[in-house]
Design a protein around this motif. Structure first.
Motif, PDB file in Angstrom:
ATOM      1  N   SER A   1      35.132  52.600  36.205  1.00  0.00           N
ATOM      2  CA  SER A   1      33.669  52.698  36.297  1.00  0.00           C
ATOM      3  C   SER A   1      32.989  52.014  35.121  1.00  0.00           C
ATOM      4  O   SER A   1      31.777  51.784  35.137  1.00  0.00           O
TER       5      SER A   1
ATOM      6  N   GLY B   1      28.598  45.357  42.837  1.00  0.00           N
ATOM      7  CA  GLY B   1      27.670  45.220  41.723  1.00  0.00           C
ATOM      8  C   GLY B   1      27.410  43.788  41.315  1.00  0.00           C
ATOM      9  O   GLY B   1      27.318  42.889  42.152  1.00  0.00           O
TER      10      GLY B   1
ATOM     11  N   ASP C   1      33.924  48.840  33.632  1.00  0.00           N
ATOM     12  CA  ASP C   1      34.758  47.641  33.621  1.00  0.00           C
ATOM     13  C   ASP C   1      34.017  46.484  32.954  1.00  0.00           C
ATOM     14  O   ASP C   1      33.702  45.476  33.575  1.00  0.00           O
TER      15      ASP C   1
ATOM     16  N   GLN D   1      31.689  45.612  39.293  1.00  0.00           N
ATOM     17  CA  GLN D   1      32.025  46.519  40.391  1.00  0.00           C
ATOM     18  C   GLN D   1      31.979  45.736  41.702  1.00  0.00           C
ATOM     19  O   GLN D   1      31.309  44.706  41.820  1.00  0.00           O
ATOM     20  N   LYS D   2      32.677  46.225  42.708  1.00  0.00           N
ATOM     21  CA  LYS D   2      32.807  45.465  43.961  1.00  0.00           C
ATOM     22  C   LYS D   2      31.485  45.298  44.691  1.00  0.00           C
ATOM     23  O   LYS D   2      31.307  44.362  45.455  1.00  0.00           O
TER      24      LYS D   2
ATOM     25  N   GLN E   1      27.009  48.761  36.632  1.00  0.00           N
ATOM     26  CA  GLN E   1      27.179  47.963  37.851  1.00  0.00           C
ATOM     27  C   GLN E   1      28.032  46.721  37.610  1.00  0.00           C
ATOM     28  O   GLN E   1      28.424  46.039  38.557  1.00  0.00           O
TER      29      GLN E   1
ATOM     30  N   LYS F   1      41.506  49.330  42.773  1.00  0.00           N
ATOM     31  CA  LYS F   1      40.541  50.233  42.151  1.00  0.00           C
ATOM     32  C   LYS F   1      40.165  49.738  40.764  1.00  0.00           C
ATOM     33  O   LYS F   1      41.000  49.285  40.000  1.00  0.00           O
ATOM     34  N   ARG F   2      38.878  49.850  40.458  1.00  0.00           N
ATOM     35  CA  ARG F   2      38.381  49.408  39.160  1.00  0.00           C
ATOM     36  C   ARG F   2      37.808  50.572  38.379  1.00  0.00           C
ATOM     37  O   ARG F   2      37.313  51.538  38.956  1.00  0.00           O
TER      38      ARG F   2
ATOM     39  N   ASP G   1      38.627  40.391  37.908  1.00  0.00           N
ATOM     40  CA  ASP G   1      38.587  41.838  38.112  1.00  0.00           C
ATOM     41  C   ASP G   1      39.793  42.256  38.950  1.00  0.00           C
ATOM     42  O   ASP G   1      40.368  41.454  39.689  1.00  0.00           O
TER      43      ASP G   1
END
Length: 788
Positions: free
Chosen positions: A93, A76, A95, A73-74, A70, A90-91, A86
């Motif tokens: 999974s 998370g 990161d 994440q956007k 998590q 797109k990031r 960040d």
């Protein structure tokens, strides 16, 4: 240095307090120093394995793994480690980096510190253990108090803890006898509530960790470009033609930055690394999100490594600019962007005169970089129009730290490399929300605009007199001028220089209060009374009974990264224990107990519903209108940054050049310039382990990295026991029983780990502009211990 030296603040003896004799630098029993060759590349499979090993070891397989998925994440959790940004789009999974994995596992620890633990251990006994041992005892799960004259902490209810705080704050003779310290991991909601509480009480004593790290950056950028933040966005790295990385070790302290540097390289950019120590993260990068990186194949990052002497940045940068000017004088317009300078800057004439008069022999000698290498760096700068300069504490933590930052900004302005894609200053922050704390108003020297807005929104006249920063708070504490000291996270004691002085200072209070997740040494050096208030970690679920809701509702918080993006953060883990509160709620409930009856805002309602705090932020903080709506957008939103558009809101309405002299030589024959560094197994004052894997130094932290030739002249070999003494204005401070380690560092320079070296650093050695302590440049002498 004065002829007659005065020895002071040696930590070989404990601090005598009302609660027992407290040790400040206990021996690391079981030290078994092991040396290996320094690594030439970072990350890759070893980083992944170490991340997993630490996460599972601290928190277990499930609790150690779920938060990592998590992280960043956007929808998370914002990483509680560094403030590297960040991607807007797109990031990955996965990161996160090794640094972030350790930070998350550290707060997801399944071990707990109970009332039985405090019954079994007096504060004096706890002080005989290392900081690493203290952190390893587990999560704090209930409020505890150390009462006047007591030797042990004991449980206290939340209501009684708040009542004690309110009673002490009500009894002080003036609000300025209280100080409110903030760690850079505090969220925006906590920081905003905290500064409002302090100002409703009546003080601007709001020291924070930025006073000890990037304060110099903020002062320099505000003066020169009109905003105390960098202008670069993450996407700019892919467009850059040249990137400088100065005074920074990204492989350990900001590992995700390596991905951005890799993108620069793959798009044809050159990278110049400037640092006294060769660091693995400045050489090669094995991207763990690529198969080739996991197999050990690396991208070479640095095209040129300029191994400056400690505090050799100004003579190096001045040399690069002098060379550019010499070329431009011979062929006008070939190396200096005259159009940009004419349209957008002021003060160029004074800088150019200073460069022309600079002596080449002095620049080469004081930087430690030969003329040909300076010429190469200048040539690459001349041939690049899109230049990014990244820097961190190796630049800022000097008595001339602000001038160091000013000089690198001069270089960017000289080339017109600001306010356009692929170019600009990149101030790399350490703590995950240290930039957000300042945005939210945590500052001892608030602007009139902020104070006027607080007055308009909250219907009271906030104090106008500047408060104490971190160093001045320590001085005030030591004088006995502060009765109540509150710490929102952090480890104020071990973050400060001159550890014994800082401990003596904290021991003089009537009440110390710290909000945190784990025990640290600051909890042991208490005043007459001390409170520890345990809080949730950022990865844990925060359920509150908000007004009008049918039951507990999940709350979220927000943070700001190094590039001015505000994003939401919501924990998903089950809390370490029932009854734990978020730091946001704790701050609001403290305020409700202390100033609630005279505050316009409903502090208890704020504690139960963080949307109300965000409404307050929107009404008060520049650029935060519509905060509740914007922060809920995936990825968050950018704060205004006028300098990105060449809108320089300075006293001249333009970007201001500055003239920055080469610092006077302060290292005498027989002395060394000592810089502090972090190991790979730590984050600021938090110690995760005793290994520095990339530097090849294992199982020990009480070490001094030294040049091989310097060691031979002192008849030293690696592992010899040594005594280190610092020298400042006739005072000497001494640390015993450290070990010498041969390391590739410039002559007459040494490196030691922070915070173990902090007792050597004078409290009075600070930058004249920012008052940032000089952690990176202290004069020391070294002798072989008789027992070695």
């Amino acid at each position: 240095m004065a002829n007659a030296s005065v020895t002071k603040n040696v930590v070989a003896t404990p601090i005598v307090t009302d609660h027992g004799d407290i040790w400040l630098l206990p021996e690391n029993s079981g030290d078994d120093l092991t040396l290996k060759s320094p690594k030439q590349k970072s990350a890759g499979l070893p980083a992944v394995l170490n991340s997993v090993r630490y996460a599972w070891g601290e928190a277990g397989v499930v609790r150690g793994t779920l938060p990592l998925l998590q992280l960043n994440q956007k929808s998370g959790t914002d990483c509680p480690g560094c403030a590297w940004p960040d991607h807007d789009g797109k990031r990955s999974s996965f990161d996160f980096c090794e640094n972030g994995a350790k930070a998350v596992a550290h707060e997801a620890d399944t071990r707990t510190v109970t009332a039985d633990f405090f019954r079994q251990h007096s504060v004096a006994q706890l002080s005989t253990h290392t900081d690493y041992w203290l952190e390893q005892q587990g999560r704090l799960i209930e409020p505890v108090v150390l009462r006047d004259g007591a030797t042990h902490y004991e449980p206290i209810s939340w209501a009684d803890a708040y009542a004690l705080i309110a009673s002490e704050l009500h009894s002080i003779s003036t609000p300025d006898r209280a100080a409110f310290y903030t760690s850079g991991k505090a969220t925006n909601e906590a920081a905003f509530a905290y500064q409002l509480f302090a100002r409703q009480l009546g003080t601007n004593n709001l020291p924070d960790c930025s006073n000890m790290c990037h304060e110099s950056s903020g002062r320099a950028m505000t003066k020169m470009i009109g905003i105390g933040k960098g202008t670069v966005k993450l996407d700019d790295f892919a467009e850059a033609e040249l990137v400088f990385v100065i005074g920074q070790n990204p492989g350990t302290n900001h590992p995700r930055q390596l991905t951005a540097l890799q993108a620069s390289k793959r798009n044809g950019a050159k990278i110049i690394a400037v640092n006294p120590l060769p660091e693995a993260g400045l050489m090669g990068f094995m991207n763990p999100q690529e198969v080739s990186g996991m197999l050990g194949f690396s991208t070479q990052l640095s095209d040129l490594f300029l191994q400056v002497k400690i505090n050799g940045d100004i003579p190096l940068l001045k040399g690069i600019m002098k060379q550019l000017l010499e070329w431009d004088d011979a062929d006008p317009g070939s190396a200096v962007d005259h159009e940009f300078i004419h349209q957008h800057t002021a003060g160029a004439e004074a800088l150019l005169a200073d460069l022309r008069s600079a002596d080449w022999d002095t620049l080469v000698d004081r930087s430690g970089i030969d003329r040909e290498s300076i010429r190469t760096a200048a040539d690459w700068t001349r041939s690049s129009t899109k230049i990014i300069i990244c820097w961190c504490l190796g630049v800022t933590q000097h008595t001339n730290g602000t001038q160091n930052v000013c000089e690198l900004l001069n270089l960017l302005l000289l080339r017109g490399a600001i306010g356009k894609p692929g170019a600009g200053p990149c101030c790399v922050r350490g703590h995950s929300n240290v930039q957000g704390d300042r945005t939210m108003g945590v500052w001892e020297q608030p602007t009139e605009a902020l104070l006027n807005q607080i007055q308009a929104v909250y219907d009271f006249d906030p104090p106008r007199q500047p408060g104490f920063d971190s160093q001045r708070t320590a001085l005030a504490l030591h004088r006995g001028d502060i009765d109540v000291f509150v710490s929102l996270g952090g480890n104020f004691l071990m973050a400060l220089p001159d550890t014994r002085f800082a401990a003596e200072a904290l021991a003089k209070t009537r009440l110390n209060v710290r909000i945190g997740t784990k025990l640290n040494r600051a909890d042991l050096v208490a005043g007459k009374q001390s409170l520890i208030l345990p809080c949730l970690g950022r990865t844990e679920m925060d359920m509150r009974n908000s007004a009008g809701s049918d039951g507990p509702r999940a709350q979220f918080t927000s943070t700001e990264n190094s590039m001015g993006v505000i994003q939401s953060s919501q924990g998903k883990l089950k809390p370490a224990a029932d009854g734990l509160r978020n730091e946001v709620a704790i701050v609001c409930e403290m305020a409700a107990a202390t100033v609630g009856e005279r505050a316009k805002n409903d502090w208890q309602a704020w504690a139960d519903d963080y949307d109300l705090i965000r409404d307050g932020i929107a009404s008060t903080i520049y650029g935060c209108d519509g905060y509740n709506e914007k922060v809920r957008r995936p990825g968050g939103f950018y704060l205004p940054n006028p300098a990105r558009n060449r809108d320089f809101r300075t006293n001249t309405g333009k970007a201001n050049f500055t003239v920055n002299p080469v610092a006077e030589q302060s290292i005498l024959p027989g002395q060394f310039a000592m810089t502090t560094v972090r190991s790979h197994d730590q984050f600021n004052t938090t110690i995760y382990g005793n290994h520095d894997r990339y530097r090849g130094i294992l199982n020990a932290r009480r070490v001094v990295m030294m040049n091989a030739q310097d060691m031979r002249e002192l008849s030293l070999v690696s592992r010899d026991r040594i005594t280190v003494t610092s020298h400042h204005q006739g005072e000497v401070r001494t640390l015993h029983d450290f070990q010498a380690v041969e390391y590739p560092i410039p002559r007459q320079c040494v490196a030691m780990y922070y915070p173990e070296a902090n007792p050597l650093i004078p409290m009075a050695a600070t930058d004249a502009s920012s008052n940032c302590p000089s952690f990176k440049h202290t004069a020391v002498s070294i002798v072989k211990s008789p027992t070695s």
